[in-house]
Structure formats: structure tokens, C-alpha cells
Motif scaffolding. Structure first.
Motif, short mmCIF file in Angstrom:
data_model
loop_
_atom_site.label_atom_id
_atom_site.label_comp_id
_atom_site.label_asym_id
_atom_site.label_seq_id
_atom_site.Cartn_x
_atom_site.Cartn_y
_atom_site.Cartn_z
N GLU A 94 12.49 13.53 1.74
CA GLU A 94 13.63 12.83 2.34
C GLU A 94 13.81 11.44 1.73
O GLU A 94 14.94 11.02 1.46
CB GLU A 94 13.42 12.72 3.85
CG GLU A 94 14.48 11.91 4.58
CD GLU A 94 15.88 12.49 4.47
OE1 GLU A 94 16.85 11.71 4.63
OE2 GLU A 94 16.02 13.71 4.24
N THR A 95 12.72 10.73 1.50
CA THR A 95 12.86 9.39 0.92
C THR A 95 13.40 9.46 -0.50
O THR A 95 14.15 8.57 -0.93
CB THR A 95 11.51 8.64 0.93
OG1 THR A 95 10.52 9.41 0.25
CG2 THR A 95 11.06 8.35 2.34
N THR A 96 13.06 10.52 -1.23
CA THR A 96 13.63 10.70 -2.57
C THR A 96 15.15 10.87 -2.48
O THR A 96 15.91 10.26 -3.25
CB THR A 96 13.00 11.91 -3.26
OG1 THR A 96 11.61 11.66 -3.48
CG2 THR A 96 13.68 12.20 -4.60
N LEU A 97 15.60 11.68 -1.53
CA LEU A 97 17.04 11.87 -1.35
C LEU A 97 17.71 10.56 -0.92
O LEU A 97 18.83 10.25 -1.36
CB LEU A 97 17.30 12.97 -0.33
CG LEU A 97 16.84 14.37 -0.76
CD1 LEU A 97 16.98 15.35 0.40
CD2 LEU A 97 17.65 14.86 -1.96
N GLU A 98 17.03 9.79 -0.10
CA GLU A 98 17.59 8.51 0.33
C GLU A 98 17.72 7.54 -0.85
O GLU A 98 18.70 6.78 -0.94
CB GLU A 98 16.70 7.89 1.42
CG GLU A 98 16.76 8.64 2.74
CD GLU A 98 15.71 8.15 3.74
OE1 GLU A 98 14.90 7.26 3.37
OE2 GLU A 98 15.70 8.65 4.88
N LEU A 150 11.15 4.17 -12.11
CA LEU A 150 10.51 3.48 -10.99
C LEU A 150 9.00 3.73 -11.05
O LEU A 150 8.58 4.87 -11.27
CB LEU A 150 11.06 4.01 -9.67
CG LEU A 150 12.52 3.69 -9.36
CD1 LEU A 150 12.99 4.46 -8.14
CD2 LEU A 150 12.72 2.19 -9.16
N PRO A 151 8.19 2.71 -10.87
CA PRO A 151 6.73 2.92 -10.84
C PRO A 151 6.38 3.96 -9.78
O PRO A 151 6.89 3.93 -8.66
CB PRO A 151 6.18 1.54 -10.48
CG PRO A 151 7.23 0.60 -10.99
CD PRO A 151 8.53 1.29 -10.73
N PHE A 152 5.50 4.87 -10.12
CA PHE A 152 5.29 6.05 -9.28
C PHE A 152 4.58 5.76 -7.97
O PHE A 152 4.72 6.51 -7.02
CB PHE A 152 4.49 7.09 -10.06
CG PHE A 152 5.20 7.60 -11.29
CD1 PHE A 152 6.58 7.52 -11.40
CD2 PHE A 152 4.49 8.16 -12.34
CE1 PHE A 152 7.24 7.99 -12.53
CE2 PHE A 152 5.14 8.63 -13.47
CZ PHE A 152 6.52 8.54 -13.57
N THR A 153 3.84 4.68 -7.89
CA THR A 153 2.99 4.49 -6.71
C THR A 153 3.50 3.41 -5.76
O THR A 153 2.79 3.02 -4.84
CB THR A 153 1.56 4.11 -7.16
OG1 THR A 153 1.62 2.94 -7.97
CG2 THR A 153 0.93 5.24 -7.95
N PHE A 154 4.71 2.93 -5.95
CA PHE A 154 5.22 1.86 -5.10
C PHE A 154 5.78 2.41 -3.79
O PHE A 154 5.98 3.61 -3.63
CB PHE A 154 6.30 1.06 -5.84
CG PHE A 154 5.75 0.13 -6.89
CD1 PHE A 154 4.42 0.13 -7.24
CD2 PHE A 154 6.59 -0.76 -7.54
CE1 PHE A 154 3.91 -0.72 -8.22
CE2 PHE A 154 6.12 -1.61 -8.52
CZ PHE A 154 4.78 -1.60 -8.86
N ALA A 155 6.08 1.50 -2.87
CA ALA A 155 6.62 1.86 -1.56
C ALA A 155 8.14 1.89 -1.59
O ALA A 155 8.78 1.35 -2.50
CB ALA A 155 6.13 0.86 -0.50
N GLN A 156 8.72 2.49 -0.54
CA GLN A 156 10.17 2.63 -0.47
C GLN A 156 10.87 1.27 -0.51
O GLN A 156 11.90 1.12 -1.20
CB GLN A 156 10.55 3.40 0.80
CG GLN A 156 12.00 3.84 0.85
CD GLN A 156 12.25 5.09 0.02
OE1 GLN A 156 11.43 5.48 -0.80
NE2 GLN A 156 13.38 5.73 0.24
N THR A 199 12.81 8.81 -10.75
CA THR A 199 11.78 8.76 -9.71
C THR A 199 10.95 10.04 -9.75
O THR A 199 11.45 11.11 -10.11
CB THR A 199 12.41 8.58 -8.31
OG1 THR A 199 11.36 8.53 -7.33
CG2 THR A 199 13.35 9.72 -7.97
N ILE A 200 9.69 9.91 -9.35
CA ILE A 200 8.79 11.06 -9.33
C ILE A 200 8.79 11.76 -7.98
O ILE A 200 8.41 12.91 -7.86
CB ILE A 200 7.35 10.62 -9.70
CG1 ILE A 200 6.46 11.82 -9.97
CG2 ILE A 200 6.77 9.74 -8.62
CD1 ILE A 200 5.07 11.44 -10.45
N GLY A 201 9.21 11.05 -6.91
CA GLY A 201 9.29 11.66 -5.60
C GLY A 201 7.94 11.99 -4.99
O GLY A 201 7.71 13.12 -4.54
#
Length: 338
Positions: A27-31, A307-313, A13-15
Motif C-alpha cells: 500500500e505504501t508503494t502505491l501511495e 529512492l534508497p531502499f531502506t528509508f522510511a515513508q 522504488t523497490i517497495g
């Protein structure tokens, strides 16, 4: 073709984050990393983005992730060493490896920093013209992490005691260093220097214009040069989007995303003759069939699906869940749970 069994399942993931609210993005990257561990993924990788709205300090992010996970391995794919001082980076990597209980997999690459002419005065105001952005920078990092050459710093000054190698020293870290390469020379150098090899969805068209053929040649060149030969570790990174549990809206978005990126996969791009792999979008069965026909995939036991970089959580949750529960088992993988 060896038809190796898929042993380690990873994701990258690019975060991305909103510049006005960077905390939430981190935080979403950690999740997502926590979710990966719950789903049984073996590795989670993060990519850097200097001076952009993505992870600029992957080592710091993985330090945080190490305290919120207990099993999943944590990697960088990749840290561009042109931005780093190898001695300071060696200290940071060893520290995170100790904190994680020996789960860190640092991936690095060489070359001048992106937009070098713009950033060089800010990054290296006094030494820009003298900096070494070649393989020597990786060799320095390897030496420092391995700790095999004394630094000549051992001794005592007053109450301060100094060591003769980077501290903390993490003995297993050197065996988990990866080189991210897109050309034959990089593959051979990584092998000859005993590193692991990350090959991604971007390669250089040096001897062919067939992506799979090029990637296979890099894997073979790496192992031919590596002391461990055919058992040397290689991880393949492709953009893989299973759609099994996706909504109709998600499927449409995924298809549109891949369609906009497909033209660049048809021929080499730019002076460097860069080749891109097509994104793999479809059901797990469809993707498994396409991977089974990929000669480079047949030669690896580890993957780091991007993971595609521009997608949603929500998209990431769906993609990772389908990957772990449907696609990876179809590829012969099974999770290693505590």
C-alpha cells in the motif's frame, strides 16, 4: 556533449515490506506512486525482488497503480526474464498496458536467475538445463508483443475462437519496451533491436574505471546501433537524495547511508568488474551542479532517480517533493500537468 534538456522526470522504488504485514508495504508503494503523479513526475518505476521482502510481482503492482493514477507512466526496472515465460509475460504486460491507457513501460534484462543453483529445481524442475537465458529470451518477448509473426493458433474449436497473436494486443506497447544493461554488448544489442535503454548506477568496467566515462560509452554505443540514432530513448538511473527540506536527523541519516556505500565506488568490484556510481546527496543546487558536470547526464532527456531502499515513508515523501519542486526545475525540467 549535446546538453539535452531534461524532458521526463522519473523515480524508482523497490517497495520493501514487512514479511508479517505485506499488505501495508504494498500500500505504501502505491501511495508513493500516487504522490509522484500529484508532484508532476512523468514516470514511476518499480524494481523486482524475488524471494525477498520487496516487490516480487511488479506487473501486478503496476496493474493496481494503473487504477489509482491517470497520467503518470508506469515502468519496471527491471524484470529479469530468467524468471519468466515470455508468452505469459507478454499477455500480462499487454493487459496492464490496456488497463492503464497505454502508460506501461516494461524494462527487462537477461541472464540466469539470481542464486540459480538454489532455485533452479523449484523454478524449472524439468527444463533447467535447456532454458535459454540469453538475448533470445528478449527477442521472443519482442516478437510476441509486436504481434508481427502469426502463432498459427487462429481458428475455431467448438464455441472457442482463437487469435493468431497474443491477446490483448496493445499496438503502442512495443515502442515502450526498455532493456536494462550494464555493458557495451547489452547496449549495442538493445539498440540494434530497436528497444529503449535503461542505464543505472551499476555498470561493468570494460574499457575504463571511470564510471561516468563508462556510462557515456554505453549511451553512445546504444544510439550508434539504434535505427533512430541520436533520438533513441535513454533513461539514466542514479541514487539522488536532495536535502533542501530535510530535517537535521534526515540529513544525518542520508549522509551516513551514502558514506557506507562510497567505498564500493572507488574501484571495480568482483570478477565481473562492476562499477557503482556514488550516491548524490546534498542541496538541489549542489546536486544539479554535479549532474551538470556528468557527461552521461548531458546525453539523456529522461531520468529515473532511485529512492534508497531502506528509508522510511516520510523520507521518500521529502526526497520526492524536493526532487520535483527544487532539483528537477534546476535541471531545466518542468511538469506536464493535465
Amino acid at each position: 556533449m549535446s546538453g539535452r534538456k531534461l524532458r521526463k522526470l522519473g523515480f524508482l522504488t523497490i517497495g520493501l515490506f514487512d514479511g508479517s504485514d505485506p499488505a501495508r508495504g504494498h500500500e505504501t508503494t502505491l501511495e508513493i506512486i500516487e504522490l509522484g503523479e500529484r508532484l508532476g513526475f512523468d514516470t514511476a518505476w518499480v524494481r523486482h525482488r524475488h524471494l525477498q521482502y520487496g516487490i516480487s510481482s511488479p506487473v501486478a503492482v503496476l496493474a493496481a497503480a494503473s487504477q489509482r493514477t491517470s497520467r503518470i507512466e508506469l515502468g519496471t526496472a527491471v524484470i529479469p526474464l530468467g524468471w519468466e515465460n515470455p508468452l505469459r509475460l507478454a499477455e500480462d504486460l499487454a493487459t496492464v498496458d490496456v488497463l492503464s491507457g497505454g502508460r506501461l513501460n516494461p524494462g527487462v534484462s537477461v541472464g540466469p536467475p539470481m542464486r540459480w543453483d538454489t532455485v533452479k529445481e523449484a523454478l524449472y524442475p524439468d527444463t533447467a538445463e535447456a532454458e535459454d537465458f540469453g538475448y533470445g529470451r528478449v527477442a521472443r518477448l519482442l516478437d510476441l508483443i509486436r504481434g508481427e509473426r502469426p502463432l498459427g493458433t487462429a481458428g475455431t474449436e467448438g464455441f472457442d475462437v482463437f487469435a493468431d497473436r497474443v491477446q490483448p494486443h496493445s499496438p503502442g506497447l512495443a515502442s515502450r519496451l526498455w532493456y536494462g544493461g550494464g555493458g557495451l554488448h547489452s547496449a549495442r544489442w538493445a539498440g540494434a533491436n530497436g528497444m529503449n535503454f535503461l542505464t543505472s548506477n551499476v555498470v561493468r568496467a570494460e574499457e575504463s574505471e571511470d564510471f561516468q566515462e563508462i556510462q557515456l560509452s554505453h549511451i553512445q554505443a546504444f544510439r550508434a546501433a539504434h535505427p533512430d540514432g541520436e533520438s533513441a530513448r535513454v533513461s539514466q538511473g542514479l541514487v539522488v537524495i536532495p536535502t533542501d527540506s530535510a530535517t537535521s536527523e534526515q540529513r544525518a541519516k542520508y549522509a551516513a547511508y551514502a558514506e557506507t556505500r562510497t567505498p564500493r565506488t572507488r574501484e571495480p568490484q568482483g570478477p565481473a568488474r562492476v562499477m557503482f556510481a556514488p550516491d548524490l546527496v546534498g542541496t538541489s543546487t549542489e546536486i544539479a551542479d554535479r549532474l551538470a558536470a556528468d557527461p552521461a547526464f548531458a546525453e539523456v532527456e529522461e531520468v529515473a532517480f532511485a529512492l534508497p531502499f531502506t528509508f522510511a515513508q516520510d523520507d521518500y515523501v521529502q526526497i520526492l517533493t524536493d526532487t520535483a519542486e527544487r532539483l528537477a526545475p534546476a535541471l531545466g525540467w518542468s511538469p506536464t500537468m493535465p
